[in-house]
Write an enzyme that holds these catalytic residues in place. Structure first.
Site, PDB file in Angstrom:
ATOM      1  N   ARG A  82       0.881  -1.425   0.172  1.00 20.53           N
ATOM      2  CA  ARG A  82      -0.068  -0.199   0.033  1.00 20.53           C
ATOM      3  C   ARG A  82       0.867   1.332   0.075  1.00 20.53           C
ATOM      4  NH1 ARG A  82      -3.094  -0.499   5.697  1.00 20.53           N
ATOM      5  NH2 ARG A  82      -3.980   1.565   5.012  1.00 20.53           N
ATOM      6  N   LYS A 113       2.112 -18.889   7.308  1.00 19.26           N
ATOM      7  CA  LYS A 113       1.367 -19.236   8.287  1.00 19.26           C
ATOM      8  C   LYS A 113       1.272 -17.863   8.965  1.00 19.26           C
ATOM      9  CE  LYS A 113       4.137 -20.229  11.724  1.00 19.26           C
ATOM     10  NZ  LYS A 113       5.316 -19.078  11.843  1.00 19.26           N
ATOM     11  N   HIS A 152       8.133 -23.383   6.303  1.00 20.78           N
ATOM     12  CA  HIS A 152       9.534 -22.955   5.537  1.00 20.78           C
ATOM     13  C   HIS A 152      10.495 -24.484   6.114  1.00 20.78           C
ATOM     14  CE1 HIS A 152      10.495 -20.662   9.056  1.00 20.78           C
ATOM     15  NE2 HIS A 152      11.826 -20.851   8.979  1.00 20.78           N
ATOM     16  N   LYS A 191      14.165 -26.743   4.587  1.00 21.30           N
ATOM     17  CA  LYS A 191      15.382 -26.952   4.953  1.00 21.30           C
ATOM     18  C   LYS A 191      16.157 -28.237   4.326  1.00 21.30           C
ATOM     19  CE  LYS A 191      14.634 -24.355   9.241  1.00 21.30           C
ATOM     20  NZ  LYS A 191      15.307 -23.337   9.236  1.00 21.30           N
ATOM     21  N   GLU A 235      15.396 -21.507  20.315  1.00 23.50           N
ATOM     22  CA  GLU A 235      15.796 -20.279  19.838  1.00 23.50           C
ATOM     23  C   GLU A 235      16.510 -19.359  20.930  1.00 23.50           C
ATOM     24  OE1 GLU A 235      13.064 -18.589  16.529  1.00 23.50           O
ATOM     25  OE2 GLU A 235      12.087 -19.393  17.768  1.00 23.50           O
ATOM     26  N   ASP A 245       2.545 -20.892  16.737  1.00 20.49           N
ATOM     27  CA  ASP A 245       3.815 -20.457  15.922  1.00 20.49           C
ATOM     28  C   ASP A 245       4.593 -21.510  15.280  1.00 20.49           C
ATOM     29  OD1 ASP A 245       5.196 -17.884  14.873  1.00 20.49           O
ATOM     30  OD2 ASP A 245       6.610 -18.201  16.433  1.00 20.49           O
ATOM     31  N   HIS A 257       5.449 -26.198  11.872  1.00 21.15           N
ATOM     32  CA  HIS A 257       6.867 -26.750  11.934  1.00 21.15           C
ATOM     33  C   HIS A 257       7.259 -28.110  12.578  1.00 21.15           C
ATOM     34  CE1 HIS A 257       7.504 -22.865  10.317  1.00 21.15           C
ATOM     35  NE2 HIS A 257       7.992 -22.260  11.397  1.00 21.15           N
ATOM     36  N   LYS A 262      11.589 -19.849  22.746  1.00 22.18           N
ATOM     37  CA  LYS A 262      12.221 -18.628  22.565  1.00 22.18           C
ATOM     38  C   LYS A 262      13.136 -18.545  23.871  1.00 22.18           C
ATOM     39  CE  LYS A 262       9.646 -16.836  18.906  1.00 22.18           C
ATOM     40  NZ  LYS A 262      10.437 -16.954  17.747  1.00 22.18           N
TER      41      LYS A 262
HETATM   42  C1  BG6 Z   1       8.649 -18.832  12.144  1.00 20.81           C
HETATM   43  C2  BG6 Z   1       8.133 -18.418  13.322  1.00 20.81           C
HETATM   44  O1  BG6 Z   1       7.844 -19.466  11.432  1.00 20.81           O
HETATM   45  O2  BG6 Z   1      10.022 -19.641  12.180  1.00 20.81           O
HETATM   46  C3  BG6 Z   1       9.307 -17.543  14.223  1.00 20.81           C
HETATM   47  O3  BG6 Z   1       6.972 -17.510  13.206  1.00 20.81           O
HETATM   48  C4  BG6 Z   1      10.656 -18.479  14.378  1.00 20.81           C
HETATM   49  O4  BG6 Z   1       8.858 -17.096  15.560  1.00 20.81           O
HETATM   50  C5  BG6 Z   1      11.085 -18.920  13.112  1.00 20.81           C
HETATM   51  O5  BG6 Z   1      11.429 -17.540  14.973  1.00 20.81           O
HETATM   52  C6  BG6 Z   1      12.053 -19.894  13.176  1.00 20.81           C
HETATM   53  O6  BG6 Z   1      12.676 -20.279  11.906  1.00 20.81           O
HETATM   54  P1  BG6 Z   1      14.360 -20.515  11.754  1.00 20.81           P
HETATM   55  O7  BG6 Z   1      14.395 -21.010  10.188  1.00 20.81           O
HETATM   56  O8  BG6 Z   1      14.932 -19.473  12.098  1.00 20.81           O
HETATM   57  O9  BG6 Z   1      14.366 -21.717  12.615  1.00 20.81           O
END
Ligand code: BG6
Length: 493
Positions: free
Chosen positions: A51, A150, A180, A184, A218, A237, A242, A341
């Site tokens: 936008r 997502k 994603h 990997k 993480e 999330d 994942h 996290k």
């Molecule tokens: C995302 C989440 O899908 O994946 C994030 O929304 C997360 O919160 C991330 O940090 C982790 O991805 P990767 O590839 O860094 O392990």
């Protein structure tokens, strides 16, 4: 050694949310890498849309800044950069009004026959309105595909509504639901390891496997994403998508072929076989945590509630749970899953622990025998380790040493590990849906997750606090130790 490049057909890629975080950090760099490697044909065009008012040159400058921040400097050679930026243009368009859309029609009008990809790098509230306009402006051609990120809903019902809205305009084979993690390298290697080697399959069941652990840890907190994250939490999330996808790849039966639906049928069966967690078992089988502040090398880190500025939030930043499956192969084999996290280390790995030997013929002086373990490391330091007991070298009697057969992908292949988005974007152009989630998979994953969300909603208990830099709340340790097992800390695995 350089990776093999499969050329793709000429395409037009329209990125909605072109000035957002995902476009900046992942999509633009991934496209650049593919172009730099020579995979993108000369005619391909990338159209950024959002936008925000911007000229083509301003958007190219934006893309260049993203590349400088996220691509290795030695790859940004002037001619490569100029070629890539030359493919990019910009159209200002609002998702929910018709302004700007005729410009998009015009930008695509000469390319009716080409593969056309619409990447919705926007919040899910805009999926419906964007798809509606793509339809009403006749932008959806036979070779059009839509990619959605997502979160696909907040629960099963809202995911269904989103899928209905997208499905009004795009048929299922044209919908690419991205996770994603499936892009990997090591995740794809899991399929290679299982299905291209005779060694593991005979052992890949409850007769020989004691349990499986999946950890996605993480070190970062929610940083600038607290607004989004607080409406989501770790279960939505990370686990719903994942981690359950990783579980599927570990647990699935061999597909009849690697054709997309053959693979997705098998993943679906796994999701359907997950035992629903009953409200009465919730406290025993699921732990939710929230990080507190803690010391760091740069001073004190704020806790989640401080970052959010809301001391009442019950959003979890950590989840550990014990999943079990109703299936012959996996009866009585728990899968312990955890993610969070601000944990002690950034590491994602899958640990498959085999059963102990039935009888030990060695003397006690040889030392304890540990069970074999297969560790698949997704990141960092992608690779596979198979832990075995061997004789410690030297005279003086037999003593065991527990050592890994260790394959680091970086050392074995001496090549850059491509980012997940590179592979996935090119798969969309090639029309390969194997690594994307089908609608029924998403629904089945929600069916497992929804009762947990409901139980948390009904409970007055807040998430269990844990120190930043730790491995989560102590309840997560009890969750596995109750079964006389223990989490493998990554440095020891
Ligand atoms: C995302 C989440 O899908 O994946 C994030 O929304 C997360 O919160 C991330 O940090 C982790 O991805 P990767 O590839 O860094 O392990």
């Amino acid at each position: 050694m350089s990776a093999r490049i499969i050329p793709v057909d000429p395409f037009d890629l329209v990125v909605f949310g072109a000035t957002g975080d995902l476009a900046q950090r992942k999509l633009i760099p991934a496209l650049f890498h593919r172009d730099e490697q020579g995979q993108i044909p000369a005619e391909a065009e990338i159209i950024g849309t959002s936008r925000r008012p911007m000229t083509n040159d301003e958007y190219r400058a934006f893309a260049k800044t993203a590349l400088v921040a996220h691509v290795e400097p030695e790859l940004l050679r002037p001619e490569t950069l100029a070629r890539f930026l030359g493919r990019i243009s910009y159209v200002q368009a609002e998702a929910s009004v018709d302004d700007g859309w005729p410009m998009l029609e015009q930008a695509l009008s000469d390319h009716q026959e080409r593969v056309r990809v619409f990447y919705l790098a926007v919040g899910p509230a805009l999926f419906g309105p964007i798809c509606e306009r793509l339809g009403s402006h006749n932008l959806v051609t036979e070779k059009s595909r839509v990619v959605v990120e997502k979160p696909l809903g907040k629960d099963g019902a809202s995911a269904d509504a989103l899928n209905n809205a997208i499905g009004k305009v795009f048929p299922e084979p044209a919908i690419y639901r991205i996770d994603h993690y499936l892009g990997k390298e090591t995740v794809q290697n899991l399929m290679a390891l299982r299905f291209a080697n005779a060694l593991f399959e005979p052992l890949w069941n409850g007769t020989h496997i004691d349990h499986v652990q999946i950890t996605v840890a993480e070190t970062l907190g929610v940083e600038g994403r607290a607004g989004y994250y607080d409406t989501s939490g770790a279960l939505r999330d990370m686990v719903q998508n994942h981690i359950l996808q990783l579980l599927c790849l570990v647990a699935m039966e061999l597909p009849n072929s690697m054709e997309a639906n053959a693979v997705r049928d098998e993943k679906l069966k796994v999701l359907k076989s997950l035992k629903p967690i009953a409200p009465a078992d919730m406290d025993q089988l699921v732990v939710r945590g929230q990080y507190k502040g803690g010391p760091s090398t740069n001073g004190q880190l704020p806790g989640y509630l401080e970052e959010l500025g809301d001391s009442d939030s019950k959003t979890e930043t950590f989840v550990a749970l014990k999943a079990e499956m109703n299936s012959w192969r996996w009866a009585n084999v728990p899968f312990y899953l955890r993610t969070g996290k601000r944990l002690g280390e950034r590491v994602s790995e899958i640990v498959v622990e085999f059963k102990s030997i039935p009888f030990n013929v060695f003397k006690a002086s040889a030392g304890a025998l540990l069970p074999n373990r297969l560790v698949i490391r997704l990141q960092p330091d992608e690779g596979v380790k198979l832990w075995l007991s061997v004789k410690e070298p030297g005279p003086g009697g037999l003593r065991f040493k527990y050592v890994p057969l260790d394959m680091s992908f970086a050392e074995a292949f001496m090549t850059r590990q491509p980012e997940a988005y590179e592979r996935l974007l090119m798969d969309v152009v090639r029309g390969n849906q194997t690594l994307f989630m089908r609608r029924d998979e998403v629904a089945a994953a929600w069916r497992f997750v929804d009762p947990i969300l409901q139980a948390w909603k009904d409970s007055s208990e807040p998430p269990k606090p844990y120190q930043s830099g730790s491995w989560g709340p102590t309840a997560a340790i009890s969750l596995i130790e109750r079964d006389h097992r223990t989490w493998y800390e990554p440095q020891s695995s």
